[in-house]
Structures are given as structure tokens and as C-alpha cells.
Design a protein around this motif. Structure first.
Motif, short mmCIF file in Angstrom:
data_model
loop_
_atom_site.label_atom_id
_atom_site.label_comp_id
_atom_site.label_asym_id
_atom_site.label_seq_id
_atom_site.Cartn_x
_atom_site.Cartn_y
_atom_site.Cartn_z
N ARG A 187 0.87 -1.16 0.00
CA ARG A 187 0.00 0.00 0.00
C ARG A 187 0.91 1.21 0.00
O ARG A 187 1.99 1.19 0.62
CB ARG A 187 -0.92 0.00 1.22
CG ARG A 187 -1.87 1.18 1.31
CD ARG A 187 -2.77 1.07 2.56
NE ARG A 187 -3.61 2.25 2.69
CZ ARG A 187 -4.77 2.43 2.08
NH1 ARG A 187 -5.25 1.47 1.30
NH2 ARG A 187 -5.48 3.53 2.24
N VAL A 188 0.51 2.26 -0.70
CA VAL A 188 1.35 3.44 -0.84
C VAL A 188 0.66 4.64 -0.23
O VAL A 188 -0.58 4.76 -0.30
CB VAL A 188 1.67 3.70 -2.34
CG1 VAL A 188 2.38 5.02 -2.53
CG2 VAL A 188 2.50 2.56 -2.90
N PRO A 240 0.62 1.24 -10.28
CA PRO A 240 0.38 -0.02 -10.98
C PRO A 240 -1.07 -0.48 -10.75
O PRO A 240 -1.69 -0.14 -9.73
CB PRO A 240 1.37 -0.99 -10.32
CG PRO A 240 2.35 -0.14 -9.59
CD PRO A 240 1.64 1.11 -9.23
N ASP A 241 -1.58 -1.24 -11.68
CA ASP A 241 -2.95 -1.75 -11.54
C ASP A 241 -3.10 -2.51 -10.22
O ASP A 241 -2.26 -3.33 -9.85
CB ASP A 241 -3.28 -2.69 -12.70
CG ASP A 241 -3.42 -1.95 -14.02
OD1 ASP A 241 -3.57 -0.72 -13.98
OD2 ASP A 241 -3.35 -2.62 -15.07
N ARG A 283 5.87 0.28 -11.11
CA ARG A 283 6.39 1.63 -10.93
C ARG A 283 5.33 2.57 -10.38
O ARG A 283 4.21 2.62 -10.88
CB ARG A 283 6.91 2.16 -12.27
CG ARG A 283 7.63 3.50 -12.19
CD ARG A 283 8.22 3.83 -13.56
NE ARG A 283 9.05 5.03 -13.50
CZ ARG A 283 8.61 6.27 -13.75
NH1 ARG A 283 7.32 6.44 -14.04
NH2 ARG A 283 9.42 7.31 -13.69
N VAL A 284 5.73 3.31 -9.34
CA VAL A 284 4.89 4.37 -8.77
C VAL A 284 5.58 5.70 -9.05
O VAL A 284 6.79 5.83 -8.83
CB VAL A 284 4.70 4.19 -7.25
CG1 VAL A 284 3.89 5.34 -6.68
CG2 VAL A 284 4.06 2.85 -6.94
N VAL A 288 -7.14 3.22 -6.09
CA VAL A 288 -6.54 1.92 -6.38
C VAL A 288 -6.07 1.94 -7.82
O VAL A 288 -6.88 2.02 -8.76
CB VAL A 288 -7.55 0.76 -6.18
CG1 VAL A 288 -6.89 -0.57 -6.54
CG2 VAL A 288 -8.06 0.74 -4.76
N GLY A 289 -4.75 1.88 -8.01
CA GLY A 289 -4.17 1.82 -9.34
C GLY A 289 -4.48 3.03 -10.19
O GLY A 289 -5.19 3.96 -9.78
N GLY A 290 -3.91 3.04 -11.41
CA GLY A 290 -4.25 4.06 -12.38
C GLY A 290 -3.51 5.37 -12.19
O GLY A 290 -2.63 5.51 -11.34
#
Length: 748
Positions: free
Chosen positions: A678-679, A721-722, A702-703, A739-741
Motif C-alpha cells: 500500500r502506498v 500499478p494496476d 512503478r509508482v 486503487v491503481g491508475g
């Protein structure tokens, strides 16, 4: 394969001169035509460093194999798939092994310690061949091998290498004998190999005032010089290396006892030289004896370090901060060579535990350091197991236990040392945060337990860690050059604060490892130590010794109660302002002071501290042209002279640990769960920086985070990332769960 990966191979030594490199070789008729070879695997290792060739071609692009481990208990071997190399030849197969001193017989250490693992080096290898019909053949080092001299009459990691091209193809025979090596120490490699990574051409060449030619490669780096040259036979080209110039000449005094000198002797024909049995830390070279004109096409610097993928990047509107990050990255490159060293240039280059304890979080962001540091932690564990209850050694591998210092020099006995010993916990914590590998964390836990159990006898009845010897806030800029341990911070305050952090994470690690009773034990120790700290060291928010380091640690490690934390944050900011935003912390406080400021609401002060350029500060070395992080805040004085202290390095990453704060707070990219499962995206803008871009290659992908502020407000771009969940915190306090995207957000 048997449990012995080199089954059938004997370790071979020779009667070569101590400084020389020997070649061991065999020619063997193969059982079947080479075209029928379907598999060929070479496994090799050495006490020393070796280079293997088949039919004259290197079997690998790695160098300085087998690297440096705690040889008494862990000797890595390398395994190479050489099928194409073997099958592509014809006639008898020739296998060569060149053996150099490396770390095993490297006369390592400082103050003339001349520490070695032994006085005899040895090499062993086995080549297993498989043919199309299923038959096999083994070629292994043994009594049918020969040995001979090489073109290298001198090789030393500290002192450099001599290559005499006149000796190529003109060997003299040496006597071969078997060397007794404990084969139970053989282990498969975990850490990545050391390789040539890139090359740099000179950016400037000019005559040196004292003679010879000075060459500037524009970057402080680690490796060696490679050249192709022709001149009269017997011509000697001497190359000396250093990180800086002083008064127009090569600044060699910081090298202390390391000669850092390569010597190339010409054959009369066209000669290529590359000294691969040594390495140097340098930006500048002094070349003497070069035949003809020395140009930018004459030499190239070969950058060497352990293989690591770059994972983190950062850029912002302040070019000096970008250079500081560049310096941190290159400091890691230079000091991640087989082991995480303190410095790569002088008579030291040891795996000091305190340096990597401070820097591990930054390292794990900049490069994929998982395997590299996991391998080093395996050495830390076995060294601690054999340290006679003294705890984690100050250096890992601990070659200093073999020191032969002169009678007028000695180090105080070490035992249970805060920060240095805490590497057993803080480095795994950084790896757990970055990679989330529960299995590896469990492997690291026994060393955590040994460290804490070594600390317990030094905890007084008060509950404080105030017994024993400590290094304290090492290299406090207010300490005298000749006494880097004489910092302002009370060493027991530093140690006790560190113990809170260490016990708290050890409890978490024990829980992950399934050691429930230990988890409870260390959790109780953390609570008890925190209470003792507050009882004995804190009064109305004022921490004993009332200096920036003690406040930074007490805040960053969550040692203080809420009311005292607020007061301590204000007092820290007051001290920082009173010092004119120059740095007043050493090894202990530096990684945490900007964190302590920003986490207590003093963001402007944290930015001012980061952006200050007068000495001492992070950006002062940048203004002085630094391309790596320095050991001392003032390794070079404003007048261009080198700090008079005996310890002065221009490539020491520990004080660059502020990079972790830059990436997470200025850049805004933070892990919210181990392994970035989790970021948390939370950039915290401050005065002096108008935009920043940060990216990190997590195990999930990659974030990237990019923010900018101008007259129209604040904008934020996030790419995930997805499937990766993230919490995005905007400067106005708004929180978005995504979440993602990709996400575009704005704030006032």
C-alpha cells in the motif's frame, strides 16, 4: 550433485611471490567432440580473488570473485553456464584460473593493522560437461594442474596493481600444492556479482605543477583506469589516484597508508592495460611516464560495483538538491562493492555497521538492495554468533579481529554499541519496509535477538542503556577533528533512544517470525525503556544535553509523550534556527533531524536546513564541487584545503541519509505497508522548492509522483500499478483513497 558443490576439486596454492598473481591451468582432451556438448557448468571460488578463462576467454563479466564474505563461515562459490564457450572451440580444452590477494590476504584495516584471514591464498574449480549421449566428464583442480607466473608481479586492493606487458606469454613455472580449506564453509552466492558498470572519459587534462599530468574524470567514482598505449619497451606509466586536488596537486593525504598506485610497463608493441585485481576511489589521476601526448581518448575510467538495478529517482526545482541526490546515488555505487563499506579509497574500506544502519532506507530506495544487504546480514549473523557475547561487531565482515596494530595504537573494546550494533535491526527494518519479504525477515531475526541480549547487561537498574562504551553522535560537526566521538549529545541518551526503536521493531519481527514469546519480551523492553527515558532524561519537554541530535532521535523514534513531543519539536526548531540552519548533528542525528522537524509541524525549518549552503550543511559540499557525499561536513575547507583530521573521506554515504526524507517528504512517495503493498502519497511542499518528481520501482510496479505549485495553486500527478491501493494526502489536508491508475489532483 553432492553436498559439496566443488566435489572432486582441490584447493590449489603456489609458491608465487606474496604480491604477485599466479595462473593455475590445465589442458584436457575431451571425451567426445565439442559439438556434442549439451551442457557445461563451471563452479569456482578462492581464498583471494580469481579470474577464470576457458581457452583464453573469460567465463564471466564479473570481477573480484568470489567477493568478500565472512570467510571463516561463508565462502561463496560462483556457478557459470559455459556451454557456448566450451562447445564453440576445438581441440584440447584449456582452463585457466588467475589468483590474486583480494580481501583474504589484503593487509586490511587502518593504522597499519594489516589484518588478513591467512597468509596463503588458494583457488578451486570444477567444470562439469554433459554430452549428447548422456555421458559426463569432470575437469577439476588437482595434482595434474600446473602453475606459472603472470604479467602481474604486484596486486593489492589498497596499494594497486603492476602489470608488466613484457611478461605476457613469458611465464615461469611455479610449484603447485594443495591447501587445506574447510569445505563446509562453501555457500551459494546470495549477493549480486561485482561488475564493470559504465565508463567515463576525462573531462580535463593538464600538466601538474609538480610534474606529470593531471586527469579529471568529472565524477568521484570507484574502479580503475583502462588504456591502450604504445611506447618503447620497459617504459613505466605510473597512475596515482585521489578524490580531490589540494593546492593544484593530487590530494593523497586522506588515503593514509593506501598507495592507490598502478604501474603499467610497456612491451614495445600495442598494449592494453586494465588492473582488475584492485580498485580505487578517485576522481583525479596523476599520470607520469606516458609516451607522447595524453588526450581524452587515451584513458577511460571503468566504474565498478555490485550489480544493482536502479529503482528510485528524484528531481526538483533546486539544482543543488538534485546534485545532493546525485551524490548520494554515486556514494552508494562506490560503497556497495561486495559489502556496504564506509569508504572506497583509503586504507579502510570496511563494512562499518553504523554507516549502513544510518543509510539503509535511502539505499533501498535508490537501488534494489535486497540481495546485496541480505547477503551482508548473513555475515552479520555469523559474526555475531562467534563474537564471544560481545554483540554485533563494529565492522562486518570482522577482519579487524586479525589486526596487528603497532603497540602504540589500539581500539577500545567494543560491545553492544548503539547504532552500530543496531544495524542488526535497522537494516532488516529497511529491507522489510522496501520489499516485505517475511521469510527473509525471519532469517534476520536471530541476529536481532543476539544484539538485544548483548545489550541487556548494559542496561542499568534505572532501565537506561547507560553502561558500557558508546560512539555516540559520531562526527558531530562541533567535535574537534582529532576526536570525532566527542559530540554534544549524551551518548547514553542516544543509546537509550535507539534501544526504544530497536526493541519495538524486534518485537514486530519476532511476531512475523512466529516467535510470540520473544515478541512480547521485546515489546515490554520497548515500553520499559521508553518510560525510563522519559523519567530520567526529559523534563517539561527538554531532553538531557539539549542539542539537536537528542531531540531528533526522541521525536523520530516516538519516545516522548505527546505534550513533551510538542515542546521538544519547538525546542529543536529553535536550536536549528539558532545555528543559522547549519547542520549540528553527526551520524546519530543526521538521518532523522528533518523528519523530526517536519513531523512536528516545522516544515519551513526542515526545508531551510536542507537548503542551507554555508558550512556545515548538506549543500556546502555541493557548492565546493562534490560529486559524492563526504565523511565530514567540512572534509574540504572553504579555502580549498583538506580537513586536517586523520579521518577525511570524500565518498562516505552515511551523512547522505537525508535522501530518505527527500524522497518521502519532498517527493511525497511513502510506503504505507511493508513492500509497498500500500502506498501513501503525501508531498509536503516547503519554501525554496516549487516542484518535485519522484518515482520508485516497487515489487508491484512503478509508482510515480509529481507535484508543482505556482500562483494558480498546487497540482499533483500520481501513477500507480494496476490494483495497488494508495492513500493520497494533499497539502490542504484532503485525503483521497484510490486503487491503481493515474490521478490528477489540485489544491489551493
Amino acid at each position: 550433485m553432492t553436498t559439496d558443490p566443488l566435489d572432486g576439486a582441490r584447493f590449489l596454492g603456489s609458491d608465487a611471490d606474496r604480491e604477485a598473481a599466479a595462473r593455475f591451468w590445465v589442458e584436457r582432451e575431451l571425451d567426445r567432440p565439442r559439438a556434442e556438448i549439451t551442457g557445461a557448468v563451471l563452479r569456482a571460488t578462492a581464498h583471494g580473488v580469481y579470474e577464470a578463462r576457458i581457452d583464453g576467454t573469460p567465463v564471466s563479466d564479473s570481477v573480484l570473485d568470489p567477493g568478500w564474505t565472512s570467510y571463516e563461515w561463508r565462502l561463496a562459490y560462483q556457478e557459470h553456464d559455459v556451454r557456448e564457450l566450451v562447445a564453440g572451440g576445438d581441440g584440447p580444452l584449456r582452463l585457466d584460473l588467475v589468483l590474486g590477494n583480494g580481501w583474504y590476504r589484503g593487509d586490511l584495516g587502518f593504522a597499519d593493522a594489516r589484518a588478513n584471514y591467512g597468509e596463503e591464498i588458494a583457488v578451486a574449480a570444477v567444470l562439469d560437461l554433459t554430452y549428447r549421449d548422456g555421458s559426463t566428464q569432470r575437469v577439476a583442480t588437482g595434482d595434474d594442474w600446473s602453475a606459472e607466473t603472470t604479467e602481474v608481479p604486484r596486486n593489492s586492493l589498497y596499494d594497486g596493481q603492476t602489470i608488466d606487458a613484457r611478461l605476457r606469454g613469458r611465464p615461469s613455472p611455479l610449484t603447485v600444492h594443495e591447501v587445506d580449506v574447510d569445505r563446509s564453509t562453501l555457500v551459494a552466492p546470495v549477493g549480486p556479482p561485482v561488475r564493470r558498470q559504465e565508463t567515463l572519459r576525462p573531462v580535463e587534462i593538464w600538466p601538474a605543477p609538480g610534474g606529470g599530468t593531471l586527469v579529471d574524470f568529472g565524477q568521484n567514482l570507484v574502479g580503475w583506469l583502462r588504456c591502450t598505449v604504445q611506447g618503447p619497451a620497459g617504459t613505466e606509466i605510473e597512475i596515482r589516484h585521489a578524490e580531490v586536488l589540494e593546492h593544484g596537486e593530487l590530494g593523497t593525504r586522506p588515503l593514509r597508508g593506501a598507495a592507490a598506485r598502478d604501474l603499467f610497463v610497456l612491451s614495445g608493441g600495442v598494449d592494453t592495460f586494465e588492473p582488475t585485481l584492485t580498485f580505487h576511489g578517485f576522481r583525479y589521476a596523476l599520470v607520469t611516464g606516458w609516451p607522447g601526448e595524453l588526450t581524452t581518448d587515451s584513458l577511460e575510467a571503468v566504474v565498478v560495483h555490485s550489480e544493482m538495478a536502479r529503482t528510485g529517482t528524484f528531481a526538483c526545482s533546486d539544482p543543488d538538491v538534485n546534485q545532493l541526490v546525485h551524490n548520494s546515488v554515486w556514494g552508494q555505487k562506490g560503497n556497495f562493492l561486495s559489502v556496504p563499506t564506509d569508504c572506497p579509497q583509503r586504507d579502510e574500506r570496511l563494512g562499518w555497521t553504523g554507516d549502513i544502519a544510518a543509510y539503509a532506507a535511502s539505499a533501498a530506495f535508490q537501488f534494489d538492495s535486497a540481495d546485496f544487504l541480505h547477503d551482508w546480514l548473513a555475515d552479520l549473523r555469523v559474526e555475531t554468533e562467534h563474537s564471544a557475547d560481545r554483540g554485533v561487531p563494529l565492522v562486518v565482515p570482522d577482519v579487524l579481529k586479525y589486526e596487528r596494530w603497532p603497540e602504540d595504537f589500539s581500539l577500545p573494546p567494543w560491545a553492544a554499541t548503539a547504532i552500530w550494533g543496531d544495524a542488526a535491526v535497522w537494516v532488516p527494518q529497511a529491507l522489510w519496509t522496501a520489499y516485505g519479504d517475511a521469510g527473509r525477515l525471519a532469517e534476520h531475526y536471530p541476529a536481532m535477538k543476539m544484539h538485544l541480549e548483548s545489550v541487556e547487561p548494559y542496561i542499568s537498574p534505572t532501565g537506561l542503556w547507560d553502561l558500557g562504551n558508546q560512539l555516540g553522535d559520531w562526527l558531530d560537526p562541533d567535535a574537534p577533528p582529532e576526536d570525532p566521538g566527542a559530540g554534544k549529545a549524551d551518548p547514553s541518551v542516544v543509546a537509550t533512544a535507539c534501544l526504544v526503536r530497536t526493541a519495538r521493531f524486534a518485537a514486530e519481527a519476532a511476531a512475523v517470525a512466529g516467535e510470540t514469546a520473544d515478541a512480547e519480551r521485546w515489546a515490554r523492553l520497548a515500553v520499559r525503556t521508553r518510560a525510563a527515558f522519559n523519567e530520567h532524561y526529559v523534563e517539561n519537554g527538554v531532553v538531557r544535553s539539549d542539542c539537536t541530535t537528542v531531540y531528533a532521535l526522541a521525536i523520530a523514534f516516538d519516545v516522548l509523550d505527546d505534550a513533551d513531543r510538542a515542546v521538544a519539536g519547538d525546542r529543536l526548531a529553535e536550536l536549528v534556527r539558532a545555528a543559522g540552519y547549519t547542520v549540528t548533528t553527526g551520524f546519530a542525528g543526521t538521518p532523522f533531524i528533518t523528519w523530526a522537524l517536519s513531523e512536528t509541524g516545522h516544515v519551513d525549518d526542515a526545508y531551510a536546513l536542507l537548503l542551507e549552503k554555508s558550512c556545515p550543511s548538506w549543500l556546502y559540499p555541493v557548492t565546493m564541487g562534490a560529486t559524492t557525499v563526504w565523511e565530514r561536513w567540512d572534509s574540504m575547507l572553504p579555502d580549498g584545503s583538506i580537513n586536517p583530521g586523520e579521518m577525511t573521506s570524500f565518498n562516505h554515504y552515511a551523512l547522505g541519509a537525508v535522501a530518505d526524507w527527500i524522497y518521502q517528504v519532498v517527493g511525497g512517495l511513502r510506503p504505507a505497508a511493508p513492500g509497498y503493498d500500500r502506498v501513501r502519497v503525501e508531498p509536503v511542499p516547503g519554501p525554496g522548492i516549487d516542484w518535485a518528481e519522484t518515482a520508485y520501482e516497487t515489487r508491484h510496479g512503478r509508482v510515480s509522483v509529481a507535484w508543482r505549485r505556482d500562483d494558480d495553486g498546487f497540482t499533483l500527478e500520481v501513477a500507480l500499478p494496476d490494483g495497488l491501493p494508495a492513500e493520497i494526502v494533499l497539502p490542504d489536508g484532503r485525503v483521497e483513497e484510490v486503487v491503481g491508475g493515474t490521478h490528477h489532483l489540485t489544491a489551493a
